[in-house]
Design an enzyme around this catalytic site. Structure first.
Site, short mmCIF file in Angstrom:
data_model
loop_
_atom_site.label_atom_id
_atom_site.label_comp_id
_atom_site.label_asym_id
_atom_site.label_seq_id
_atom_site.Cartn_x
_atom_site.Cartn_y
_atom_site.Cartn_z
N TYR A 116 -12.85 -58.97 -65.87
CA TYR A 116 -13.27 -58.24 -67.07
C TYR A 116 -14.01 -59.20 -67.98
O TYR A 116 -14.68 -60.11 -67.51
CB TYR A 116 -12.04 -57.57 -67.72
CG TYR A 116 -12.41 -56.45 -68.65
CD1 TYR A 116 -13.24 -55.40 -68.24
CD2 TYR A 116 -11.93 -56.43 -69.95
CE1 TYR A 116 -13.59 -54.38 -69.10
CE2 TYR A 116 -12.26 -55.39 -70.82
CZ TYR A 116 -13.09 -54.37 -70.39
OH TYR A 116 -13.44 -53.37 -71.25
N LYS A 171 -8.41 -33.74 -49.22
CA LYS A 171 -9.63 -34.24 -48.59
C LYS A 171 -9.79 -35.73 -48.86
O LYS A 171 -10.14 -36.51 -47.97
CB LYS A 171 -10.83 -33.48 -49.17
CG LYS A 171 -12.07 -33.53 -48.31
CD LYS A 171 -11.97 -32.52 -47.19
CE LYS A 171 -13.25 -32.42 -46.41
NZ LYS A 171 -13.21 -31.31 -45.44
N ASP A 214 -15.85 -26.23 -50.60
CA ASP A 214 -15.31 -24.97 -51.11
C ASP A 214 -16.12 -24.41 -52.27
O ASP A 214 -15.57 -23.97 -53.29
CB ASP A 214 -13.84 -25.16 -51.52
CG ASP A 214 -12.94 -25.34 -50.32
OD1 ASP A 214 -13.42 -25.24 -49.19
OD2 ASP A 214 -11.73 -25.59 -50.52
N GLY A 273 -21.74 -16.99 -41.73
CA GLY A 273 -21.72 -17.61 -43.05
C GLY A 273 -22.10 -19.07 -42.96
O GLY A 273 -22.87 -19.48 -42.09
N ALA A 274 -21.53 -19.87 -43.85
CA ALA A 274 -21.88 -21.29 -43.91
C ALA A 274 -21.59 -21.98 -42.58
O ALA A 274 -22.46 -22.61 -41.98
CB ALA A 274 -21.12 -21.97 -45.05
N ASN A 395 -12.12 -30.39 -38.90
CA ASN A 395 -13.20 -31.19 -39.46
C ASN A 395 -12.84 -32.65 -39.69
O ASN A 395 -13.73 -33.49 -39.85
CB ASN A 395 -13.67 -30.58 -40.79
CG ASN A 395 -14.44 -29.30 -40.60
OD1 ASN A 395 -14.43 -28.70 -39.52
ND2 ASN A 395 -15.13 -28.85 -41.64
#
Length: 490
Positions: A116, A171, A214, A273-274, A395
């Protein structure tokens, strides 16, 4: 008691019970749980005296209502005292799932002066003079923002930013566990496209990549496209690209098992969809024989009116025979079914009408498009998104390694070459000598996966020309994106 849904660790409960200290008591408990359709996973004695034994019985149930039924069945047993019921999923989330750790000790005044003030000022000036040094001298080199507006949380819908936070925490934990990537949830209290783009652009200097999560269609497509134009770091929508990578990897090995070529098979995709659109893009680029896309409008075919531009493109560039019937008819004679849509759309009898050595990927979570137990009676290979079934397509096989590779390569964008390289790496981890009908993808806990994916992505980022070209080009370089529709991502 008939339980149609499969018990899962996601609905695991621990029940503290006092029972008489006789030889039959424990057996009565486990028998009752089994008769109620749940699965006992642990039974621990926590205390005892000459007349009673206190046990913690842990079991997997199908849903919250089923858990209540199990407790009621135990409570009804003579001499059984149910004292406490704990939902193990909620216990795991108490206080959140992630935290920050300092990489430096800060144990002395000397260390504080360098980490710092005053020493840090020299580093700030170095970055001001050469902004590229931020990757070398800050957390930017290994940090990803997991961005959501909470508008499409899992398959639950528009729950808002606060309710999306447990998913984004999870996640981030997966990024760290499997890829060594420091990820942080960024949940936004706005669902305005312009505001989301502006906010992410403003915070981007602190991150080496953006993982969109999402966010409801069609907003998610515009957000991704605009951020890719604005930022010099990769922007990756996992609901699209992560799913497509994993499906291509799994299908590669599944076709090896049944001895078919991608160019020769007909694929039915439920859910345009996606996830479904991204899957179809990769398969078309790789030269799939034919695809029928199925969604709420039915089978997308030429002549169908009222389609958005993305669905119109699919109608014109897939479905070679212009099939216009229902989903059960679409799968008749098909080689592959891929579901990223909704539960219980097909039956085992429907699967029986598919081609010899059929492949079924029923990926809606938590309940697949067809009961995997019924599908396995007729299909050669069955995969789901569930962790309690063989061939889990998840995933987590892709995104930690994809981001690890992109960060290591200092990539400025995510490309299709990276997607193809990642899919091949996942497929090859299993090994052609190891694959069989119940092992077409590696375990999510296989320590080889993320490094293999990272290496493949890094190579594709550093030398795109080295990635073999796709087998066929279905059309324009940039296919139109899909509008809003229901889909489920593993």
């Amino acid at each position: 008691m008939a339980i149609t849904r499969l018990p899962s660790a996601g609905f695991s409960i621990t029940i503290r019970i006092a029972v008489p200290a006789d030889a039959s008591s424990i057996g009565r408990l486990t028998t009752s749980v089994g008769e109620a359709g749940a699965i006992v996973t642990a039974l621990d004695v926590v205390d005892s005296d000459p007349t009673h034994v206190i046990v913690d019985l842990t079991c997997d149930t199908a849903d919250a209502g089923h858990a209540d039924q199990v407790v009621e069945a135990l409570t009804a047993l003579d001499g059984v005292d149910v004292r406490k019921v704990s939902d193990r999923t909620f216990l795991l989330h108490l206080g959140g799932k992630i935290e920050v750790h300092s990489k430096v000790g800060l144990r002395t005044r000397d260390e504080l002066s360098r980490a710092y003030t005053p020493g840090v000022a020299r580093v700030c000036m170095a970055i001001a003079e050469n902004p590229a040094d931020a990757r070398r001298l800050t957390i930017k080199r290994n940090t990803v923002a997991v961005v959501s507006d909470g508008s499409a949380v899992l398959g639950l819908g528009n729950l808002g930013p606060a309710a999306s936070l447990p998913v984004m925490e999870g996640k981030a934990a997966l990024f760290k566990r499997f890829g060594g990537v420091d990820a942080w949830p960024v949940v936004l209290d706005t669902q305005d496209t312009d505001e989301i783009v502006a906010i992410v652009k403003a915070i981007a200097p602190a991150y080496g990549g953006i993982n969109l999560e999402d966010i409801a269609a069609p907003r998610c497509f515009e957000i991704e496209a605009r951020l890719r134009e604005l930022l010099d770091i990769p922007v990756f929508h996992d609901d699209q690209h992560g799913t497509a990578i994993c499906v291509l990897a799994a299908l590669t090995n599944a076709l090896r098992v049944v001895g078919k070529q991608l160019a020769d098979v007909r694929v039915v995709v439920s859910g345009a969809g996606a996830a479904g659109t991204a899957i179809m893009k990769l398969l078309l680029r790789q030269g799939v024989g034919d695809i029928i896309a199925y969604d709420r409008q039915g089978a997308l075919h030429r002549g169908l009116t009222g389609l958005n531009p993305a669905w119109q493109w699919l109608a014109e560039n897939t479905n070679r025979d212009n099939y216009a019937g229902d989903l059960a008819g679409a799968v008749r004679g098909a080689d592959v079914f891929i579901g990223v849509s909704a539960p219980n759309l097909l039956t085992g009898d429907d699967v029986a009408t598919m081609a010899k050595d059929a492949i079924v990927f029923a990926l809606a979570n938590p309940d697949p498009e067809v009961d995997p137990r019924e599908a396995r009676k007729h299909a050669a290979i069955v995969a789901t998104g569930r962790s309690d079934q063989p061939n889990q397509i998840n995933n987590v096989l892709a995104f930690p390694g994809v981001f690890r590779g992109m960060l290591d390569a200092h990539a400025e964008e995510f490309t299709e070459e990276m997607a193809i390289a990642a899919a091949r790496a996942i497929a090859d981890v299993v090994g052609e000598d190891k694959i069989n009908p119940t092992v077409i993808v590696p375990s999510v806990f296989d320590s080889r996966v993320a490094p293999a994916v990272a290496a493949a992505v890094r190579a594709a980022a550093q030398n795109p020309a080295a990635t073999p070209p796709p087998a066929a080009d279905p059309g324009p370089a940039d296919l139109p994106e899909v509008a809003a529709t229901a889909s489920a991502t593993p």
